[in-house]
Design a protein around this motif. Structure first.
Motif, short mmCIF file in Angstrom:
data_model
loop_
_atom_site.label_atom_id
_atom_site.label_comp_id
_atom_site.label_asym_id
_atom_site.label_seq_id
_atom_site.Cartn_x
_atom_site.Cartn_y
_atom_site.Cartn_z
N ALA A 26 0.84 -1.19 0.00
CA ALA A 26 0.00 0.00 0.00
C ALA A 26 0.87 1.24 0.00
O ALA A 26 1.97 1.24 0.54
N PRO A 27 0.38 2.31 -0.66
CA PRO A 27 1.15 3.55 -0.64
C PRO A 27 1.38 4.03 0.79
O PRO A 27 0.55 3.82 1.67
N ASP A 28 2.50 4.70 1.00
CA ASP A 28 2.88 5.09 2.35
C ASP A 28 2.03 6.23 2.91
O ASP A 28 1.84 6.35 4.10
N SER A 29 1.47 7.11 2.00
CA SER A 29 0.85 8.34 2.46
C SER A 29 -0.39 8.11 3.30
O SER A 29 -0.53 8.65 4.39
N ASN A 30 -1.32 7.31 2.81
CA ASN A 30 -2.58 7.11 3.51
C ASN A 30 -3.20 5.79 3.09
O ASN A 30 -4.11 5.77 2.27
N PRO A 31 -2.72 4.68 3.62
CA PRO A 31 -3.21 3.38 3.16
C PRO A 31 -4.70 3.18 3.39
O PRO A 31 -5.33 2.40 2.70
N ASP A 32 -5.28 3.90 4.37
CA ASP A 32 -6.71 3.73 4.64
C ASP A 32 -7.57 4.33 3.54
O ASP A 32 -8.76 4.06 3.47
N ASN A 33 -7.01 5.16 2.70
CA ASN A 33 -7.78 5.77 1.61
C ASN A 33 -7.30 5.24 0.26
O ASN A 33 -7.24 5.96 -0.72
N THR A 34 -6.98 3.94 0.24
CA THR A 34 -6.57 3.24 -0.97
C THR A 34 -7.58 2.16 -1.30
O THR A 34 -7.91 1.33 -0.45
N LEU A 35 -8.07 2.17 -2.53
CA LEU A 35 -9.00 1.14 -3.00
C LEU A 35 -8.23 0.18 -3.89
O LEU A 35 -7.53 0.61 -4.82
N VAL A 36 -8.34 -1.12 -3.61
CA VAL A 36 -7.65 -2.14 -4.41
C VAL A 36 -8.70 -2.90 -5.22
O VAL A 36 -9.62 -3.51 -4.67
N TYR A 37 -8.54 -2.82 -6.54
CA TYR A 37 -9.49 -3.42 -7.48
C TYR A 37 -8.86 -4.64 -8.13
O TYR A 37 -7.71 -4.61 -8.56
N GLY A 38 -9.59 -5.74 -8.20
CA GLY A 38 -9.12 -6.95 -8.84
C GLY A 38 -9.27 -6.86 -10.35
O GLY A 38 -10.38 -6.89 -10.88
N SER A 39 -8.16 -6.74 -11.04
CA SER A 39 -8.16 -6.45 -12.48
C SER A 39 -7.55 -7.58 -13.28
O SER A 39 -6.71 -8.34 -12.79
N GLY A 40 -7.95 -7.67 -14.56
CA GLY A 40 -7.21 -8.48 -15.51
C GLY A 40 -5.90 -7.78 -15.83
O GLY A 40 -5.67 -6.63 -15.43
N ASP A 41 -5.03 -8.47 -16.55
CA ASP A 41 -3.72 -7.91 -16.86
C ASP A 41 -3.81 -6.99 -18.07
O ASP A 41 -4.70 -7.11 -18.91
N ALA A 230 -12.46 -13.92 -5.89
CA ALA A 230 -13.36 -14.13 -4.75
C ALA A 230 -12.56 -14.44 -3.48
O ALA A 230 -12.85 -13.91 -2.40
N MET A 231 -11.54 -15.27 -3.61
CA MET A 231 -10.72 -15.61 -2.43
C MET A 231 -10.01 -14.37 -1.89
O MET A 231 -9.92 -14.18 -0.67
N GLN A 232 -9.54 -13.51 -2.78
CA GLN A 232 -8.81 -12.34 -2.33
C GLN A 232 -9.73 -11.25 -1.77
O GLN A 232 -9.30 -10.46 -0.92
N LEU A 233 -10.98 -11.23 -2.19
CA LEU A 233 -11.94 -10.35 -1.52
C LEU A 233 -12.15 -10.79 -0.07
O LEU A 233 -12.15 -9.97 0.85
N ARG A 234 -12.30 -12.08 0.12
CA ARG A 234 -12.53 -12.60 1.48
C ARG A 234 -11.33 -12.37 2.38
O ARG A 234 -11.48 -12.11 3.57
N SER A 235 -10.14 -12.47 1.79
CA SER A 235 -8.93 -12.34 2.62
C SER A 235 -8.57 -10.89 2.89
O SER A 235 -7.64 -10.62 3.65
N GLY A 236 -9.29 -9.96 2.26
CA GLY A 236 -8.99 -8.55 2.47
C GLY A 236 -7.97 -7.97 1.52
O GLY A 236 -7.58 -6.81 1.64
N GLU A 237 -7.51 -8.76 0.55
CA GLU A 237 -6.52 -8.26 -0.41
C GLU A 237 -7.15 -7.37 -1.48
O GLU A 237 -6.46 -6.56 -2.10
N LEU A 238 -8.45 -7.52 -1.70
CA LEU A 238 -9.18 -6.70 -2.67
C LEU A 238 -10.34 -5.99 -1.99
O LEU A 238 -10.90 -6.49 -1.01
N ASP A 239 -10.70 -4.84 -2.55
CA ASP A 239 -11.87 -4.09 -2.07
C ASP A 239 -13.03 -4.16 -3.05
O ASP A 239 -14.18 -3.93 -2.68
N LEU A 240 -12.75 -4.45 -4.29
CA LEU A 240 -13.77 -4.44 -5.34
C LEU A 240 -13.33 -5.38 -6.45
O LEU A 240 -12.16 -5.40 -6.83
N ALA A 241 -14.28 -6.17 -6.98
CA ALA A 241 -13.95 -7.07 -8.09
C ALA A 241 -15.22 -7.46 -8.83
O ALA A 241 -16.31 -7.50 -8.25
N LEU A 242 -15.05 -7.74 -10.11
CA LEU A 242 -16.11 -8.32 -10.93
C LEU A 242 -15.96 -9.83 -10.85
O LEU A 242 -14.93 -10.39 -11.24
N LEU A 243 -17.00 -10.50 -10.31
CA LEU A 243 -16.94 -11.94 -10.07
C LEU A 243 -17.85 -12.71 -11.01
O LEU A 243 -18.75 -12.14 -11.63
#
Length: 516
Positions: A26-41, A230-243
């Protein structure tokens, strides 16, 4: 097919391969205001040559944009006029817009972008959208005029294409320039870093002309495998994903998550490659393929009922024609067509024509589990009808050599979008090599008129002709199943999304993120 066109499509499709990547730091400045999206490559970010990247709308702007109801709104152009007699559009640009590198955005950038797309040497699949442009005149830094040789009812929709910086791209190869790994736009977010195969990190553009976004950082974490999201949403690694529909169901009612089942204009179908000699000999058998497919069973099995059976490209458009042939499941009619064409059933349970077994291979992309499942079910259904069909998942798409492909298209905007360039003879996104003079005629008539009645009749005839001579065996429209952490607010669930479920980020600059 033009190699540059093939390269453009491959990038636009967000090539999927490999395993889920490790979580980016996560970026150092403000990790609480970072959204992680599950993307294709992504192999590149090139919105002029490609069109399907979800990331494009965060980095770039067009002259126009679309709101949550997919209506045209101002963006880099604050206003415009249209002179019907001369078929001329005059755009007045916002005056204080800066590229992410601080350089001013001007009318010269607009002309550069559209001319680059129109240049046949660049091989853009978007070129047909602008083929009526006869002249582009820069009046001053903030005024640009487009003179069209013929009316194009979708022109304002097409001016939502991302504008590119002339000062960074002039003289560069529009397919291979390193710019497309280090893109600079005018959008609400700018590129901070790109870890190949891992993550693309965007930070908010504090100088954004429509106001700085609320969320500081958006990370496009590369997760090519649908099941891993889906697994990474549950584990907290993602905040948003198309499933997939199956994975999304498991989040319904779960505390801390919100599920969004969103309508799309996104359909799936079997593209027949008319550049392949097999279909040059057996094009007349395609209606039999269409009748042998049980779309309702496919819809329930793969999509869990989340979508509708597809029989044409405009079912979620105002110009949809219900009277078009639906190709409802009729295996007996499929057999009639095959036998009327001289096919005979062999002892192995498959039809033969002139000593050649009737059948083909469906290619489909790795990582897209819905497409893979659809292809497998379609193959099974067609084998039951006496057509030997198998499925392959190649590492690269061979548009000229393959027999068929599990394709996806569909636009929530003007009906010209994803019809003219997809089914028109020789157009930039016609990857099947399909050609039908009547289809070309009706698409041109619809594009050239602003009269809804004229357009409705032309599109009705287009849909009927396409059904008589199918380019695809249409399968299903696919709803988009997004799952988000409940702390994300601002997502517009009623917006009809486009191909690949693209469009959810249309108002991302206004989203907020609260961590529990």
């Amino acid at each position: 097919m033009n190699r540059k066109k093939i390269a453009a499509f491959l990038s636009a499709a967000l090539l999927l391969a490999g395993c889920a990547a490790a979580k980016p730091s996560a970026p150092d400045s403000n990790p609480d205001n970072t959204l992680v999206y599950g993307s294709g490559d992504y192999t590149r970010i090139n919105p002029a040559m490609d069109e399907h990247g979800e990331i494009n709308i965060l980095l770039f702007n067009g002259l126009t944009a679309h709101d949550g109801e997919n209506r045209i709104t101002p963006a880099l152009a604050k206003s415009w006029e249209f002179e019907e007699d001369s078929c001329t559009y005059t755009f007045h640009l916002e005056e204080d817009v800066k590229w992410h590198d601080g350089e001013p955005f001007t009318a010269g950038d607009v002309r550069f972008t559209i001319e680059a797309i129109m240049d046949p040497e660049n091989g853009s699949e978007n070129a047909p959208n602008y083929e009526d442009v006869e002249e582009i005149a820069v009046i001053d830094d903030h005024t640009v005029v487009f003179k069209l040789s013929a009316p194009n009812a979708a022109f304002l929709d097409y001016m939502a294409i991302a504008m590119l910086p002339r000062h960074l791209l002039e003289g560069e190869d529009m397919q291979t320039s390193d710019f497309f790994r280090h893109p600079v736009g005018t959008g609400p977010y700018r590129l901070e870093s790109w870890e190949t195969g891992q993550a693309i990190t965007l930070v908010k553009n504090e100088a954004y002309f429509q106001g700085a976004p609320q969320i500081d950082t958006i990370v496009f974490k590369i997760v090519p495998d649908d099941n891993a999201k889906a697994m990474q949403l549950r584990s907290g690694e993602l905040d948003l994903a198309l499933l997939t529909p199956k994975d999304a169901k498991t989040f319904e009612g779960q505390e801390g998550f919100t599920t969004y089942r969103m309508k799309t204009s996104d359909y799936r179908g079997i593209l027949f490659n008319f550049q392949n000699e097999y279909w040059q000999r057996n094009r007349d058998l395609i209606p039999a393929v269409c009748y042998a497919l049980d779309r309702e069973a496919m819809l329930e099995t793969v999509l869990l009922g989340e979508g509708v059976p597809a029989y044409g490209p405009l079912q979620r458009n105002i110009y949809h024609c219900e009277e078009t042939e639906h190709y409802d499941y009729q295996p007996e009619k499929a057999r009639e067509i095959l036998e009327a064409a001289g096919c005979e059933m062999g002892s192995d349970g498959f039809y033969y024509r002139g000593g050649e077994k009737v059948g083909f291979v469906i290619s489909t992309a790795a990582g897209d589990q819905v497409r893979i499942d659809m292809a497998q079910i379609a193959a099974q259904q067609l084998r039951q009808a006496g057509i030997e069909v198998t499925v392959e998942i190649p590492t690269r798409v061979d548009w000229g050599g393959q027999m068929a492909y599990l394709i996806g298209w569909g636009s929530p905007f003007d009906a010209d979008d994803h019809t003219y360039k997809v089914f028109g003879t020789g157009k930039g996104a016609n990857y099947s090599g399909y050609s039908n003079a009547q289809v070309d005629r009706y698409l041109s008539e619809a594009r050239a008129s602003s009269d809804p009645a004229v357009r409705a009749e032309a599109y009705a005839q287009f849909q009927k002709e396409l059904a008589k001579d199918p380019a695809f065996a249409f399968l299903c429209y696919v709803d988009a199943n997004y799952v988000a952490r409940s702390g994300i607010t601002g997502i517009s669930p009623e917006t009809v999304l486009g191909h690949h479920g693209v469009g959810i980020f249309w108002n991302a600059a206004a989203w907020t993120l609260a961590r529990s």
